[in-house]
Design a protein around this motif. Structure first.
Motif, mmCIF file in Angstrom:
data_model
loop_
_atom_site.group_PDB
_atom_site.id
_atom_site.type_symbol
_atom_site.label_atom_id
_atom_site.label_comp_id
_atom_site.label_asym_id
_atom_site.label_seq_id
_atom_site.Cartn_x
_atom_site.Cartn_y
_atom_site.Cartn_z
ATOM 1 N N GLY A 80 0.827 -1.219 0.000
ATOM 2 C CA GLY A 80 0.000 0.000 0.000
ATOM 3 C C GLY A 80 0.851 1.254 0.000
ATOM 4 O O GLY A 80 0.479 2.275 0.574
ATOM 5 N N THR A 124 1.532 3.395 -2.237
ATOM 6 C CA THR A 124 1.009 4.572 -2.949
ATOM 7 C C THR A 124 -0.053 5.307 -2.126
ATOM 8 O O THR A 124 -0.482 6.389 -2.506
ATOM 9 N N GLN A 132 -1.889 7.035 1.444
ATOM 10 C CA GLN A 132 -1.504 8.143 2.343
ATOM 11 C C GLN A 132 -0.389 7.705 3.301
ATOM 12 O O GLN A 132 0.705 8.303 3.356
ATOM 13 N N SER A 187 -5.292 2.865 -8.315
ATOM 14 C CA SER A 187 -6.596 3.511 -8.495
ATOM 15 C C SER A 187 -6.593 4.950 -7.991
ATOM 16 O O SER A 187 -7.338 5.790 -8.466
ATOM 17 N N MET A 190 -2.651 -7.658 -3.869
ATOM 18 C CA MET A 190 -2.699 -8.444 -2.626
ATOM 19 C C MET A 190 -3.446 -9.774 -2.797
ATOM 20 O O MET A 190 -3.489 -10.592 -1.887
ATOM 21 N N LEU A 223 0.023 -2.123 4.850
ATOM 22 C CA LEU A 223 -0.892 -0.975 4.767
ATOM 23 C C LEU A 223 -1.903 -1.132 3.641
ATOM 24 O O LEU A 223 -2.870 -0.365 3.576
ATOM 25 N N ALA A 247 -4.973 -1.904 1.564
ATOM 26 C CA ALA A 247 -6.351 -2.218 1.945
ATOM 27 C C ALA A 247 -7.325 -1.494 1.034
ATOM 28 O O ALA A 247 -6.985 -0.459 0.442
ATOM 29 N N ILE A 300 -9.119 -8.406 0.008
ATOM 30 C CA ILE A 300 -7.859 -7.658 0.151
ATOM 31 C C ILE A 300 -7.466 -7.522 1.621
ATOM 32 O O ILE A 300 -6.345 -7.839 2.011
ATOM 33 N N ALA A 309 -1.893 -2.775 9.840
ATOM 34 C CA ALA A 309 -2.689 -1.552 9.992
ATOM 35 C C ALA A 309 -4.117 -1.929 10.345
ATOM 36 O O ALA A 309 -4.967 -2.123 9.487
ATOM 37 N N PHE A 345 -6.810 4.977 14.932
ATOM 38 C CA PHE A 345 -8.004 5.801 14.743
ATOM 39 C C PHE A 345 -7.759 6.707 13.530
ATOM 40 O O PHE A 345 -6.647 6.753 12.997
HETATM 41 P P1 NAP Z 1 -5.152 4.424 1.476
HETATM 42 O O1 NAP Z 1 -4.644 5.809 1.226
HETATM 43 O O2 NAP Z 1 -6.498 4.031 0.994
HETATM 44 O O3 NAP Z 1 -4.080 3.422 0.881
HETATM 45 C C1 NAP Z 1 -4.371 2.064 0.678
HETATM 46 C C2 NAP Z 1 -3.286 1.461 -0.150
HETATM 47 O O4 NAP Z 1 -3.628 0.073 -0.420
HETATM 48 C C3 NAP Z 1 -3.086 2.129 -1.536
HETATM 49 O O5 NAP Z 1 -1.706 2.168 -1.802
HETATM 50 C C4 NAP Z 1 -3.781 1.168 -2.461
HETATM 51 O O6 NAP Z 1 -3.286 1.175 -3.767
HETATM 52 C C5 NAP Z 1 -3.436 -0.161 -1.798
HETATM 53 N N1 NAP Z 1 -4.293 -1.247 -2.287
HETATM 54 C C6 NAP Z 1 -5.645 -1.264 -2.332
HETATM 55 N N2 NAP Z 1 -6.066 -2.423 -2.872
HETATM 56 C C7 NAP Z 1 -4.963 -3.139 -3.179
HETATM 57 C C8 NAP Z 1 -4.746 -4.393 -3.788
HETATM 58 N N3 NAP Z 1 -5.774 -5.156 -4.192
HETATM 59 N N4 NAP Z 1 -3.476 -4.833 -3.959
HETATM 60 C C9 NAP Z 1 -2.412 -4.050 -3.577
HETATM 61 N N5 NAP Z 1 -2.560 -2.841 -2.996
HETATM 62 C C10 NAP Z 1 -3.823 -2.393 -2.822
HETATM 63 O O7 NAP Z 1 -5.120 4.069 3.036
HETATM 64 P P2 NAP Z 1 -4.317 4.809 4.211
HETATM 65 O O8 NAP Z 1 -5.178 5.876 4.744
HETATM 66 O O9 NAP Z 1 -2.942 5.068 3.772
HETATM 67 O O10 NAP Z 1 -4.324 3.650 5.315
HETATM 68 C C11 NAP Z 1 -3.278 2.690 5.365
HETATM 69 C C12 NAP Z 1 -3.788 1.461 6.103
HETATM 70 O O11 NAP Z 1 -4.203 1.857 7.415
HETATM 71 C C13 NAP Z 1 -4.982 0.782 5.464
HETATM 72 O O12 NAP Z 1 -4.840 -0.594 5.672
HETATM 73 C C14 NAP Z 1 -6.160 1.308 6.254
HETATM 74 O O13 NAP Z 1 -7.226 0.375 6.258
HETATM 75 C C15 NAP Z 1 -5.545 1.446 7.635
HETATM 76 N N6 NAP Z 1 -6.164 2.464 8.455
HETATM 77 C C16 NAP Z 1 -6.203 3.747 8.019
HETATM 78 C C17 NAP Z 1 -6.782 4.714 8.830
HETATM 79 C C18 NAP Z 1 -6.832 6.154 8.398
HETATM 80 O O14 NAP Z 1 -7.563 6.925 9.035
HETATM 81 N N7 NAP Z 1 -6.102 6.567 7.390
HETATM 82 C C19 NAP Z 1 -7.296 4.366 10.093
HETATM 83 C C20 NAP Z 1 -7.229 3.044 10.497
HETATM 84 C C21 NAP Z 1 -6.632 2.103 9.686
HETATM 85 P P3 NAP Z 1 -3.885 2.129 -4.911
HETATM 86 O O15 NAP Z 1 -3.114 3.414 -4.765
HETATM 87 O O16 NAP Z 1 -3.574 1.348 -6.133
HETATM 88 O O17 NAP Z 1 -5.354 2.276 -4.654
#
Ligand code: NAP
Ligand code: F7E
Length: 349
Positions: free
Chosen positions: A17, A19, A21, A46, A68, A89, A91, A108, A134, A188
């Motif tokens: 993950g 790419t 945030q 995406s 994934m 990361l 998801a 995923i 995560a 959170f």
């Molecule tokens: P994000 O910006 O949505 O990033 C998710 C990443 O997962 C992206 O790089 C995405 O790639 C990749 N991904 C999605 N589907 C995939 C697949 N089938 N195969 C490979 N990669 C894939 O999420 P984030 O905010 O950085 O969060 C990081 C992690 O922390 C996630 O697991 C999220 O559930 C968890 N989390 C986040 C928060 C929050 O508030 N931010 C809170 C709790 C937990 P693309 O760029 O190709 O879409």
């Protein structure tokens, strides 16, 4: 299958993950610490292109295309990278989307995590590779306890949270069954200027700037009363790293301990561009007006409501503070300010 183990002083990390945030902030943090970083990204990203993540220009950064769902590719990447640390990361991370795509979300988030853990075992890396998962405050769902800590019972309320519940427990299971170093960060909400705008903070800050610049008339939102514990992503990736530097694996709540409503978020973001909001009406008829001009700027739209959701989240990060020495450095107001400022800068180009 036995993988060869490298014997270098330089630590090697693998981020799925990358790419996203958090992947963007974490890759920078680890490269700054002198790590060699391997990043897994989808062939067709995406949300962002690889060029958005500055880390990829670093010579210590290696990227791999992989989905994934692709176990054999995951195995090959781990075999090549031989990571000391894996940060999972990747998801489908959007709660609203998880109601539309529950099966994909599980594939995923739940099985993707299992595939990584199995790959570690298959390659005999259990004693070498530390694993960060995560996990999410969404696990708590409709919790009766406030604030939520590591002992609060889980009660997930959406397909995203249920998929992450599987991931949480499979991590605990592999830690206990195979003595692997696996940590769940129960994170959170955390945001930043690179948060995509299908999350409410960025949707609001972008709209506020567009309205200020005369490029948008109104902002349509869902549940204005929902309260969330919002922190800054840059602070949260430090907690991920700290967990893997401990001698023993454990699970930690990562949160600010403060909660604010979506309505607060809207008011504060508009105030940052010099607009005061006055509210009128209730429920779906609630509207926000520009207090100076009387113009309606905010309306409620049913399409942004979820079938079910928790109205209040607030985490208790005491354990992270005590055991990791982690404290959030950025409060809610600083975070919103940072996001509005970034969107104002962006609007100039
Ligand atoms: P994000 O910006 O949505 O990033 C998710 C990443 O997962 C992206 O790089 C995405 O790639 C990749 N991904 C999605 N589907 C995939 C697949 N089938 N195969 C490979 N990669 C894939 O999420 P984030 O905010 O950085 O969060 C990081 C992690 O922390 C996630 O697991 C999220 O559930 C968890 N989390 C986040 C928060 C929050 O508030 N931010 C809170 C709790 C937990 P693309 O760029 O190709 O879409
Ligand atoms: O919603 C309400 C919405 O989509 C926040 C993910 O990172 O954090 C995130 O999930 C709140 C909810 O994030 C709109 O109903 C109102 O109460 O920004 P969000 P989230 O669902 O809290 C958790 C911890 C994660 O683990 C997730 O990966 O805002 N809300 N009106 C709205 N939300 C959106 N997206 N859009 C609206 O128009």
């Amino acid at each position: 299958m036995e993988a060869k183990s490298g014997d270098s002083l330089t630590k090697i990390a693998l981020i799925t993950g990358v790419t996203g945030q958090d992947g963007t902030y974490l890759s920078k943090l680890l490269l700054d610490k002198g790590y060699v970083v391997h990043g897994i990204q989808r062939a067709s990203s995406s949300t962002r292109t690889e060029s958005k993540n500055e880390s990829i220009k670093n010579i210590n950064y290696h990227f791999h295309f992989c989905d994934m769902t692709d176990y054999s590719k995951i195995i090959r990447i781990l075999q090549e990278a031989l990571p000391d640390e894996i940060y999972n990361l990747a998801a489908q991370s959007n709660v609203q989307t998880s109601f539309d795509r529950p099966e994909y979300t599980a594939e995923i988030n739940a099985l993707g995590t299992l595939r990584l853990l199995e790959a570690i075992r298959t390659l005999g890396l259990e004693k070498k590779t530390k694993f960060f998962q995560a996990s999410t405050g969404e696990l708590f769902g409709n919790s009766l306890e406030t604030p939520q800590n590591e002992n609060t019972p889980f009660n997930p309320l959406n397909p995203y949270a249920v998929s992450k519940l599987y991931a949480f427990w499979i991590c605990v299971n592999y830690r206990e069954a195979y003595d692997m170093f696996v940590c769940n960060g129960i994170l959170f909400n955390h945001e930043s200027p690179i948060r995509p705008d299908n999350f409410v903070t960025r949707k609001v800050t972008k709209a506020v700037v567009k309205i200020k610049e005369g490029l948008q008339d109104k902002l349509y939102l869902g549940n204005l009363n929902a309260k969330r514990d919002w922190g800054f992503a840059g602070d949260y990736v430090e907690a991920m790293w700290l967990m893997l530097q401990k001698d023993q694996p454990d699970d930690y709540v990562i949160a600010t301990g403060e909660t604010h409503s979506v309505k607060d978020l809207v008011e504060f973001a508009f105030r940052e561009v010099g607009i005061d909001i006055e509210w009128e009406g209730k429920g779906l008829d609630k509207k926000g007006r520009n207090a100076s001009t009387g113009e309606i700027l905010i309306e409620v739209d049913l399409q942004f409501y979820r079938p079910i959701e928790s109205s209040l989240f607030v985490g208790d990060p005491s354990k992270a503070k005590e055991k990791l020495g982690w404290v959030p450095r950025t409060n809610f107001y600083e975070l919103v300010k940072m996001m509005v400022k970034n969107d104002l800068e962006f609007a100039k180009y």
